[in-house]
Design a protein around this motif. Sequence first.
Motif, short mmCIF file in Angstrom:
data_model
loop_
_atom_site.label_atom_id
_atom_site.label_comp_id
_atom_site.label_asym_id
_atom_site.label_seq_id
_atom_site.Cartn_x
_atom_site.Cartn_y
_atom_site.Cartn_z
N UNK A 5 5.59 2.16 -0.37
CA UNK A 5 4.75 0.97 -0.46
C UNK A 5 4.12 0.89 -1.85
N UNK A 6 4.03 -0.32 -2.37
CA UNK A 6 3.44 -0.51 -3.69
C UNK A 6 2.81 -1.90 -3.77
N UNK A 7 2.08 -2.13 -4.86
CA UNK A 7 1.52 -3.45 -5.10
C UNK A 7 0.04 -3.59 -4.85
N UNK A 8 -0.59 -2.54 -4.36
CA UNK A 8 -2.02 -2.60 -4.12
C UNK A 8 -2.80 -2.66 -5.41
N UNK A 9 -4.10 -2.90 -5.28
CA UNK A 9 -4.95 -2.95 -6.44
C UNK A 9 -6.31 -3.51 -6.11
N UNK A 10 -7.05 -3.83 -7.16
CA UNK A 10 -8.39 -4.40 -7.04
C UNK A 10 -8.32 -5.89 -7.35
N UNK A 114 5.59 4.74 5.22
CA UNK A 114 5.39 4.94 3.80
C UNK A 114 4.06 5.62 3.56
N UNK A 115 3.75 5.88 2.30
CA UNK A 115 2.58 6.67 1.95
C UNK A 115 1.29 5.86 1.85
N UNK A 116 1.38 4.54 1.84
CA UNK A 116 0.17 3.72 1.76
C UNK A 116 -0.16 3.29 0.34
N UNK A 117 -0.74 2.11 0.23
CA UNK A 117 -1.19 1.59 -1.05
C UNK A 117 -2.57 0.97 -0.85
N UNK A 118 -3.49 1.27 -1.77
CA UNK A 118 -4.88 0.85 -1.61
C UNK A 118 -5.05 -0.59 -2.05
N UNK A 119 -5.71 -1.37 -1.22
CA UNK A 119 -6.11 -2.74 -1.55
C UNK A 119 -7.63 -2.80 -1.47
N UNK A 120 -8.24 -3.21 -2.56
CA UNK A 120 -9.69 -3.35 -2.61
C UNK A 120 -10.04 -4.76 -3.02
N UNK A 121 -10.84 -5.43 -2.19
CA UNK A 121 -11.24 -6.80 -2.45
C UNK A 121 -12.75 -6.81 -2.69
N UNK A 122 -13.14 -7.22 -3.88
CA UNK A 122 -14.56 -7.24 -4.23
C UNK A 122 -15.15 -8.62 -3.92
N UNK A 123 -16.41 -8.61 -3.57
CA UNK A 123 -17.09 -9.87 -3.22
C UNK A 123 -17.72 -10.53 -4.42
#
Length: 123
Positions: A5-10, A114-123
Amino acid sequence: VQLQASGGGLVQAGGSLKLSCAASGRTFSSYAVGWFRQGPGKERDFVAAISWTSASTYYAESVKSRFTISRDNAKNTVSLQMNSLRPEDTAVYYCAAAPYGSGSRLTSGYASWGQGTQVTVSS
């Protein structure tokens, strides 16, 4: 099948991200693929799934109309387009696969993860 898995982010609230799940070792076209997410201290929850035929897609109520799951068999990938992101979408996102699956909403419906991808959504 091995999954990456890929494509995560802030991203800021209201923004978009596209996650990808790439498969190796087997032809991805014969697998149902699901996306799940797990926030801090929470259980792993269903997000979206696509059947192995791609004829059916399923979404959690919380993401319906905002997220879209799709498959590219030529590239051996399944994507999750996430629009109108909210802070509550923050989590580690995992893709999972099941041979000839219908697209289960349950983690027990998938054998490969898959290993996981971090998604962080800021307010």
